[in-house]
Design a protein around this motif. Structure first.
Motif, PDB file in Angstrom:
ATOM      1  N   PHE A  33      29.135  70.012  78.171  1.00 22.97           N
ATOM      2  CA  PHE A  33      30.056  70.888  78.893  1.00 22.97           C
ATOM      3  C   PHE A  33      30.838  70.071  79.915  1.00 22.97           C
ATOM      4  O   PHE A  33      30.303  69.145  80.528  1.00 22.97           O
ATOM      5  CB  PHE A  33      29.283  71.973  79.663  1.00 22.97           C
ATOM      6  N   TYR A  35      32.807  70.950  83.481  1.00 19.43           N
ATOM      7  CA  TYR A  35      33.088  71.941  84.519  1.00 19.43           C
ATOM      8  C   TYR A  35      33.934  71.275  85.603  1.00 19.43           C
ATOM      9  O   TYR A  35      33.886  70.069  85.805  1.00 19.43           O
ATOM     10  CB  TYR A  35      31.789  72.446  85.172  1.00 19.43           C
ATOM     11  N   GLN A  37      35.004  71.790  89.800  1.00 12.51           N
ATOM     12  CA  GLN A  37      34.689  72.487  91.042  1.00 12.51           C
ATOM     13  C   GLN A  37      35.795  72.272  92.056  1.00 12.51           C
ATOM     14  O   GLN A  37      36.134  71.139  92.393  1.00 12.51           O
ATOM     15  CB  GLN A  37      33.363  72.002  91.631  1.00 12.51           C
ATOM     16  N   GLN A  41      38.430  77.904  93.490  1.00 13.68           N
ATOM     17  CA  GLN A  41      37.933  78.537  92.258  1.00 13.68           C
ATOM     18  C   GLN A  41      36.429  78.406  92.067  1.00 13.68           C
ATOM     19  O   GLN A  41      35.863  79.048  91.187  1.00 13.68           O
ATOM     20  CB  GLN A  41      38.643  77.946  91.034  1.00 13.68           C
ATOM     21  N   GLY A  42      35.806  77.565  92.858  1.00 11.68           N
ATOM     22  CA  GLY A  42      34.381  77.340  92.653  1.00 11.68           C
ATOM     23  C   GLY A  42      34.158  76.509  91.401  1.00 11.68           C
ATOM     24  O   GLY A  42      34.975  75.673  91.032  1.00 11.68           O
ATOM     25  N   LEU A  43      33.034  76.745  90.732  1.00 16.23           N
ATOM     26  CA  LEU A  43      32.681  76.015  89.511  1.00 16.23           C
ATOM     27  C   LEU A  43      33.131  76.813  88.296  1.00 16.23           C
ATOM     28  O   LEU A  43      32.754  77.969  88.138  1.00 16.23           O
ATOM     29  CB  LEU A  43      31.169  75.797  89.454  1.00 16.23           C
ATOM     30  N   LEU A  45      34.149  76.525  83.877  1.00 15.80           N
ATOM     31  CA  LEU A  45      34.067  75.734  82.658  1.00 15.80           C
ATOM     32  C   LEU A  45      35.455  75.369  82.168  1.00 15.80           C
ATOM     33  O   LEU A  45      36.360  76.201  82.148  1.00 15.80           O
ATOM     34  CB  LEU A  45      33.349  76.539  81.570  1.00 15.80           C
ATOM     35  N   PHE A  91      32.477  67.862  86.653  1.00 17.82           N
ATOM     36  CA  PHE A  91      31.091  67.671  86.257  1.00 17.82           C
ATOM     37  C   PHE A  91      30.956  67.752  84.745  1.00 17.82           C
ATOM     38  O   PHE A  91      31.574  68.593  84.083  1.00 17.82           O
ATOM     39  CB  PHE A  91      30.193  68.764  86.857  1.00 17.82           C
ATOM     40  N   PHE A 104      23.211  68.608  84.885  1.00 16.07           N
ATOM     41  CA  PHE A 104      24.513  68.164  85.351  1.00 16.07           C
ATOM     42  C   PHE A 104      24.503  66.693  85.755  1.00 16.07           C
ATOM     43  O   PHE A 104      23.527  66.191  86.330  1.00 16.07           O
ATOM     44  CB  PHE A 104      24.968  69.005  86.547  1.00 16.07           C
ATOM     45  N   PRO A 106      26.436  63.515  88.004  1.00 14.18           N
ATOM     46  CA  PRO A 106      26.766  63.421  89.433  1.00 14.18           C
ATOM     47  C   PRO A 106      28.200  63.822  89.756  1.00 14.18           C
ATOM     48  O   PRO A 106      28.532  63.999  90.922  1.00 14.18           O
ATOM     49  CB  PRO A 106      26.520  61.948  89.756  1.00 14.18           C
ATOM     50  N   ARG A 109      34.747  62.579  91.393  1.00 11.93           N
ATOM     51  CA  ARG A 109      35.586  63.168  92.439  1.00 11.93           C
ATOM     52  C   ARG A 109      36.985  62.605  92.281  1.00 11.93           C
ATOM     53  O   ARG A 109      37.223  61.423  92.485  1.00 11.93           O
ATOM     54  CB  ARG A 109      35.017  62.837  93.813  1.00 11.93           C
TER      55      ARG A 109
ATOM     56  N   PHE B  35      20.645  76.355  91.053  1.00 13.89           N
ATOM     57  CA  PHE B  35      20.962  74.971  91.376  1.00 13.89           C
ATOM     58  C   PHE B  35      21.031  74.811  92.894  1.00 13.89           C
ATOM     59  O   PHE B  35      21.394  75.735  93.623  1.00 13.89           O
ATOM     60  CB  PHE B  35      22.333  74.567  90.821  1.00 13.89           C
ATOM     61  N   GLY B  41      27.012  66.372  97.061  1.00 18.42           N
ATOM     62  CA  GLY B  41      27.717  67.010  95.956  1.00 18.42           C
ATOM     63  C   GLY B  41      26.960  67.087  94.643  1.00 18.42           C
ATOM     64  O   GLY B  41      27.470  67.648  93.673  1.00 18.42           O
ATOM     65  N   GLN B  42      25.773  66.542  94.586  1.00 19.98           N
ATOM     66  CA  GLN B  42      25.016  66.580  93.336  1.00 19.98           C
ATOM     67  C   GLN B  42      24.444  67.960  93.087  1.00 19.98           C
ATOM     68  O   GLN B  42      23.942  68.610  94.008  1.00 19.98           O
ATOM     69  CB  GLN B  42      23.880  65.562  93.382  1.00 19.98           C
ATOM     70  N   LEU B  43      24.524  68.386  91.829  1.00 19.76           N
ATOM     71  CA  LEU B  43      23.956  69.670  91.404  1.00 19.76           C
ATOM     72  C   LEU B  43      22.576  69.420  90.831  1.00 19.76           C
ATOM     73  O   LEU B  43      22.435  68.801  89.790  1.00 19.76           O
ATOM     74  CB  LEU B  43      24.841  70.325  90.353  1.00 19.76           C
ATOM     75  N   ASN B  45      19.036  70.833  89.355  1.00 20.18           N
ATOM     76  CA  ASN B  45      18.388  71.983  88.733  1.00 20.18           C
ATOM     77  C   ASN B  45      17.157  72.395  89.530  1.00 20.18           C
ATOM     78  O   ASN B  45      16.304  71.573  89.839  1.00 20.18           O
ATOM     79  CB  ASN B  45      17.929  71.630  87.319  1.00 20.18           C
ATOM     80  N   PHE B  86      23.425  77.695  94.121  1.00 17.00           N
ATOM     81  CA  PHE B  86      24.195  78.441  93.132  1.00 17.00           C
ATOM     82  C   PHE B  86      23.265  79.090  92.119  1.00 17.00           C
ATOM     83  O   PHE B  86      22.296  78.496  91.668  1.00 17.00           O
ATOM     84  CB  PHE B  86      25.145  77.514  92.362  1.00 17.00           C
ATOM     85  N   LYS B  98      28.272  78.997  77.876  1.00 15.15           N
ATOM     86  CA  LYS B  98      29.101  78.785  79.073  1.00 15.15           C
ATOM     87  C   LYS B  98      28.440  79.431  80.285  1.00 15.15           C
ATOM     88  O   LYS B  98      28.191  80.633  80.304  1.00 15.15           O
ATOM     89  CB  LYS B  98      30.462  79.421  78.818  1.00 15.15           C
ATOM     90  N   LEU B  99      28.150  78.619  81.296  1.00  9.78           N
ATOM     91  CA  LEU B  99      27.560  79.125  82.529  1.00  9.78           C
ATOM     92  C   LEU B  99      28.641  79.721  83.422  1.00  9.78           C
ATOM     93  O   LEU B  99      29.675  79.094  83.654  1.00  9.78           O
ATOM     94  CB  LEU B  99      26.861  78.002  83.296  1.00  9.78           C
ATOM     95  N   PHE B 101      29.213  80.829  87.202  1.00  6.72           N
ATOM     96  CA  PHE B 101      28.603  80.569  88.498  1.00  6.72           C
ATOM     97  C   PHE B 101      28.976  81.630  89.518  1.00  6.72           C
ATOM     98  O   PHE B 101      30.096  82.150  89.526  1.00  6.72           O
ATOM     99  CB  PHE B 101      29.071  79.212  89.034  1.00  6.72           C
ATOM    100  N   GLN B 103      29.418  82.339  93.714  1.00  5.55           N
ATOM    101  CA  GLN B 103      30.139  81.577  94.729  1.00  5.55           C
ATOM    102  C   GLN B 103      29.212  80.786  95.637  1.00  5.55           C
ATOM    103  O   GLN B 103      29.681  79.986  96.448  1.00  5.55           O
ATOM    104  CB  GLN B 103      31.020  82.510  95.559  1.00  5.55           C
TER     105      GLN B 103
END
Lengths: 113, 111
Positions: A33, A35, A37, A41-43, A45, A91, A104, A106, A109, B35, B41-43, B45, B86, B98-99, B101, B103
């Motif tokens: 995937f 994505y 951010q 709009q946030g996160l 796809l 991402f 995910f 890292p 940016r 998450f 900034g790392q997501l 799990n 999140f 498709k995830l 998310f 806010q």
């Protein structure tokens, strides 16, 4: 410790330039995937692949964005030409299917001046 | 499409306090993940939890799929818990995975 890797981690470029982002999914994962951010709009796809075939790229601006999986170990996201509104964190995530955990990377940016 | 709402949007805690974060979703799901996005900034799990309860150290999560909500519990919070949490779901009708998310809840833990 299997991880999703992304390169570059940071990219600053000027408007109109081509940007290529790369992702190496976790070995054995068949779904990848992309994505994006942003603060507004946030996160969300952009596109995803299963077994290297594109399944959904409805989240991408088609005229400037393209996503490919040349092989099972590499996914790419290209922007050409880039615009300031493309500035965001991109991402990549990988998983084994829709009912499985997505992991995910890292992120890249991107800043387009 | 499905709506994912998280509450509260912001939370400030003293170190050692407990907290509960909530995620409501408007349609049936077959995938729900929590998450933590750290200050770099790392997501990360935390849980894959489409239903039931799981625990991992000081964190636990419960999803009640029939009532369309999930809760994330943080006990004895630490400054390293700061960041954005999140909730993300895959709707039942989505074939691809498709995830979607929420806010996020921004958590700040003070020493």
């Amino acid at each position: 410790d299997a991880r999703v890797t992304q390169t570059p981690r940071h990219k600053v470029t000027e408007m109109g330039q081509e940007v290529t982002m790369r992702c190496q999914p976790i070995l054995g994962h068949n779904t990848v995937f992309w994505y994006r951010q942003t603060m507004m709009q946030g996160l969300e796809l952009l596109a995803y692949f299963r077994n290297r075939a594109p399944l959904d790229d409805s989240g991408m601006p088609k005229d400037r964005f393209s996503a490919e999986m040349p092989d099972a170990t590499l996914a790419t996201l290209k922007i050409q030409p880039s615009e300031p509104r493309d500035s965001a964190v991109y991402f990549c995530a990988s998983g084994l299917g829709r009912q499985e955990t997505q992991y995910f990377g890292p992120g890249t940016r991107l800043l387009v001046l | 499409g499905i709506q994912v709402e998280q509450s509260p949007p912001d939370l400030i805690l003293q170190e050692g306090a407990n907290s509960t974060l909530r995620c409501n979703f408007s349609d049936s799901v077959n995938n729900l993940q929590w998450f933590h996005q750290n200050p770099w900034g790392q997501l990360i799990n935390l849980f894959y939890i489409p239903s039931g309860t799981k625990q991992n150290g000081r964190l636990s999560a419960t999803t009640v799929a029939t009532e369309r909500y999930s809760l994330l519990y943080i006990s004895s919070s630490q400054t390293t818990d700061s960041g954005v949490y999140f909730c993300a779901v895959v709707p039942l009708y989505n074939q691809g995975g498709k995830l979607i998310f929420g806010q996020g809840t921004e958590l700040s833990v003070k020493p």
